[in-house]
Design a protein around this motif. Structure first.
Motif, PDB file in Angstrom:
ATOM      1  N   HIS A   1       0.860  -1.184   0.000  1.00  0.00           N
ATOM      2  CA  HIS A   1       0.000   0.000   0.000  1.00  0.00           C
ATOM      3  C   HIS A   1       0.895   1.233   0.000  1.00  0.00           C
ATOM      4  O   HIS A   1       1.669   1.450   0.933  1.00  0.00           O
ATOM      5  N   LEU A   2       0.788   2.035  -1.052  1.00  0.00           N
ATOM      6  CA  LEU A   2       1.616   3.242  -1.202  1.00  0.00           C
ATOM      7  C   LEU A   2       0.716   4.468  -1.138  1.00  0.00           C
ATOM      8  O   LEU A   2      -0.235   4.589  -1.908  1.00  0.00           O
ATOM      9  N   ILE A   3       1.011   5.356  -0.202  1.00  0.00           N
ATOM     10  CA  ILE A   3       0.251   6.601  -0.032  1.00  0.00           C
ATOM     11  C   ILE A   3       1.115   7.767  -0.495  1.00  0.00           C
ATOM     12  O   ILE A   3       2.265   7.897  -0.066  1.00  0.00           O
ATOM     13  N   THR A   4       0.571   8.616  -1.362  1.00  0.00           N
ATOM     14  CA  THR A   4       1.273   9.834  -1.746  1.00  0.00           C
ATOM     15  C   THR A   4       0.549  11.043  -1.165  1.00  0.00           C
ATOM     16  O   THR A   4      -0.680  11.076  -1.125  1.00  0.00           O
ATOM     17  N   ILE A   5       1.323  12.029  -0.698  1.00  0.00           N
ATOM     18  CA  ILE A   5       0.777  13.284  -0.170  1.00  0.00           C
ATOM     19  C   ILE A   5       1.419  14.399  -0.990  1.00  0.00           C
ATOM     20  O   ILE A   5       2.632  14.626  -0.913  1.00  0.00           O
ATOM     21  N   GLU A   6       0.620  15.092  -1.808  1.00  0.00           N
ATOM     22  CA  GLU A   6       1.173  16.021  -2.787  1.00  0.00           C
ATOM     23  C   GLU A   6       0.415  17.346  -2.779  1.00  0.00           C
ATOM     24  O   GLU A   6      -0.697  17.423  -2.278  1.00  0.00           O
TER      25      GLU A   6
ATOM     26  N   LEU B   1      -1.494  -1.099  -4.123  1.00  0.00           N
ATOM     27  CA  LEU B   1      -2.660  -0.247  -3.918  1.00  0.00           C
ATOM     28  C   LEU B   1      -2.135   1.173  -3.748  1.00  0.00           C
ATOM     29  O   LEU B   1      -1.350   1.439  -2.833  1.00  0.00           O
ATOM     30  N   ILE B   2      -2.537   2.091  -4.640  1.00  0.00           N
ATOM     31  CA  ILE B   2      -2.039   3.470  -4.621  1.00  0.00           C
ATOM     32  C   ILE B   2      -3.141   4.387  -4.082  1.00  0.00           C
ATOM     33  O   ILE B   2      -4.259   4.404  -4.599  1.00  0.00           O
TER      34      ILE B   2
ATOM     35  N   ALA C   1      -1.854  11.005   9.842  1.00  0.00           N
ATOM     36  CA  ALA C   1      -2.998  10.141   9.578  1.00  0.00           C
ATOM     37  C   ALA C   1      -2.591   8.887   8.810  1.00  0.00           C
ATOM     38  O   ALA C   1      -3.195   7.827   8.970  1.00  0.00           O
ATOM     39  N   ALA C   2      -1.550   9.001   7.988  1.00  0.00           N
ATOM     40  CA  ALA C   2      -1.129   7.870   7.158  1.00  0.00           C
ATOM     41  C   ALA C   2      -0.745   6.659   7.989  1.00  0.00           C
ATOM     42  O   ALA C   2      -0.925   5.513   7.561  1.00  0.00           O
ATOM     43  N   LEU C   3      -0.237   6.891   9.186  1.00  0.00           N
ATOM     44  CA  LEU C   3       0.184   5.783  10.041  1.00  0.00           C
ATOM     45  C   LEU C   3      -0.991   4.911  10.458  1.00  0.00           C
ATOM     46  O   LEU C   3      -0.791   3.760  10.870  1.00  0.00           O
TER      47      LEU C   3
ATOM     48  N   PRO D   1      -0.132   1.786   5.785  1.00  0.00           N
ATOM     49  CA  PRO D   1       0.776   2.004   4.647  1.00  0.00           C
ATOM     50  C   PRO D   1       2.010   1.101   4.744  1.00  0.00           C
ATOM     51  O   PRO D   1       2.404   0.656   5.817  1.00  0.00           O
ATOM     52  N   ASP D   2       2.601   0.837   3.614  1.00  0.00           N
ATOM     53  CA  ASP D   2       3.935   0.241   3.557  1.00  0.00           C
ATOM     54  C   ASP D   2       4.949   1.285   3.111  1.00  0.00           C
ATOM     55  O   ASP D   2       6.082   1.303   3.583  1.00  0.00           O
TER      56      ASP D   2
END
Length: 525
Positions: free
Chosen positions: A317-322, A335-336, A354-356, A360-361
């Motif tokens: 699971h990859l989370i981007t914050i942009e 999973l993006i 929040a991502a924690l 997420p990986d």
């Protein structure tokens, strides 16, 4: 054209009897089947007030700004429409409907003037004696499948202004230009191969024309941000062509903008010429990896290629914050989850916290802007997550110093220890003009091993370039060596390599050793 005009047209057609604008709710229409949601975007108080301010006379705007006792009529297509606040609502709730005699107990209010279609003419009912405020910005429409919030008129036909802007953006993409600069008093200007080139045969842009073009694509949220801060960033997409990162600003001539081309499709590490050692960073399970460089050095594109590699090779699971979302990634093996600051989250630091809790990986932070965001990123990297981030620094050593210097003196020793344990690599890059056209990246690569970790912990970052020089077998490379290789392979002119170098004296000596003499003026510099 004010946004309410498009909605009032639905009232005229008999589809609905009233428009309901309410804070913390999407726009709704009152129909025979009850209240029907018109848009997916939840409006803030400022957005509700901005929408009605567009059609209000200057005498009415102070009462609108206060958010109290809002009631006036708006003349549209020769008919009066009542704009009235529901005082019993818990938040700000505005209803717009056809005016009738029972609303006033008298004849139809006389408009202040005879207005053509889409031009407001209002009769205020009451306004407190407060100073007038500047009119708020006109809202805009969007195109399908945007990553940021959709404005309220997403289904409306494209305006002439937006069509004109889209035509310029199509020229930008067809010519391979990196940026489009729009300024009052200048024709459209493209950045081609690093140079600014004016579009021939085009007249200088007028204040009215440029403002209409930019407002035609600006989301509602950014309208308010621009009015408040005089700067705003958002993404815009022409489906099937490209995405664009847009910055709208003000200068001494009025509104202005820079629009950067973002490829609609993701780039790969093979296309970017990213070394196997940097590619191997995508296999890490935890740690902090930083991609740095000045503005416009291609950091986002390099990160896009690394995310694409992860997406193709890992099941995580990859989370981007942009801010804003630039490259759009479709989930493949991974999973993006892509989140935009100001649209899907309040800030980088709040999204990172929040991502924690979102399983997420891997986390990508578009920009490590402040002390708290950097601290959370390091803690996240230490707790078993792989974190990618960016900084505007030019070398690996300056990157480490920048991070440490963000913190108070009494915390810097602790931060050095944390950084020595969490930092896995720094990739610092610059873009150079390529011989024959286009641009190519030169990258300084620092892979953190035990020796580098010890230097970070002891505050001896000045010795890091020596480590990079002596550990080439591990894939490390200084920026000057990367630039020199581009000269040797005839991709970049010697003068361009010298200009992009940070250590210019060393670069001049390296170039001289292979037969390229740099002027004495350059050496003195």
């Amino acid at each position: 054209m004010p946004q309410l005009d498009k909605l009032i047209a639905r009232l005229e057609s008999g589809v609905a009897s009233a428009i309901v604008l309410e804070s913390d709710s999407p726009i709704a229409l009152q129909t025979g089947m009850g209240l029907q949601q018109f848009s997916s975007q939840v409006l803030s108080v400022s957005q509700v007030l901005a929408l009605i301010s567009e059609v209000a006379d200057a005498d009415v705007r102070p009462s609108i700004q206060s958010g109290r006792d809002i009631r006036f009529t708006y003349q549209f297509n020769g008919k009066p429409w009542l704009v009235q606040q529901d005082k019993d609502a818990s938040g700000v709730r505005i209803e717009v409907r056809a005016w009738s005699e029972r609303d006033n107990g008298a004849e139809t209010p006389k408009p202040l003037n005879t207005a053509p279609r889409g031009v407001a003419s209002v009769t205020p009912t009451a306004a407190p004696a407060t100073p007038a405020v500047a009119p708020l910005a006109e809202s805009s429409r969007s195109v399908p499948r945007r990553a940021d919030d959709a404005p309220i008129a997403a289904a409306a036909e494209q305006s002439d202004a937006r069509s004109a802007l889209d035509a310029l953006l199509r020229i930008q993409v067809s010519r391979g230009a990196a940026d489009l600069h729009l300024r009052v008093g200048e024709p459209p200007i493209f950045r081609l191969g690093g140079d600014l080139v004016r579009l021939e045969g085009e007249a200088p842009l007028t204040p009215e024309g440029l403002e209409a073009m930019l407002r035609s694509i600006m989301p509602v949220k950014n309208q308010g941000e621009y009015e408040e801060l005089w700067d705003t960033d958002f993404a815009y997409e022409i489906e099937g062509l490209s995405r664009f990162r847009v910055n709208v600003l003000r200068d001494r001539y009025g509104i202005a903008a820079v629009m950067r081309t973002i490829a609609s499709t993701t780039v790969t590490v093979e296309q970017m010429g990213i070394s196997p050692e940097v590619q191997a960073l995508c296999n890490l399970t935890k740690g902090l990896v930083l991609v740095t460089g000045p503005t416009g050095s291609g950091k986002s594109t390099t990160l896009c290629a690394l995310v694409d590699l992860i997406n193709r090779t890992r099941s995580d699971h990859l989370i981007t914050i942009e801010d804003p979302i630039e490259f759009v990634h479709q989930s493949k093996k991974c999973l993006i989850t892509q989140r935009q600051v100001g649209v899907h989250t309040q800030s980088f630091k709040s999204a990172l916290r929040a991502a924690l809790r979102e399983d997420p990986d891997i986390i990508l932070v578009g920009e490590l802007r402040d002390l708290e965001t950097i601290a959370i990123a390091m803690e996240t990297a230490e707790t078993g997550h792989l974190v990618f981030g960016t900084l505007h620094t030019s070398t690996a050593a300056s990157t480490i110093n920048r991070i440490v210097d963000q913190f108070p003196a009494d915390r810097q020793e602790q931060i050095r220890i944390m950084l020595s344990e969490s930092l896995k690599a720094v990739v610092s890059q610059v873009l150079c003009r390529k011989i024959g056209g286009g641009r190519v990246a030169a990258r300084e690569i620092l892979i953190v091993n035990k020796a580098v970790s010890a230097l970070i912990r002891e505050g001896k970052t000045v010795q890091i370039p020596n480590i990079i020089q002596t550990q080439r077998k591990l894939g490390m490379e200084t920026l000057n060596d990367a630039l020199l290789n581009l000269v040797k392979t005839k991709q970049v002119e010697p003068e361009e390599a010298y200009n992009k170098a940070v250590e210019k004296k060393d670069m001049a000596m390296k170039l001289k050793a292979i037969g390229h003499n740099i002027t004495s003026a350059g050496l003195d510099e």
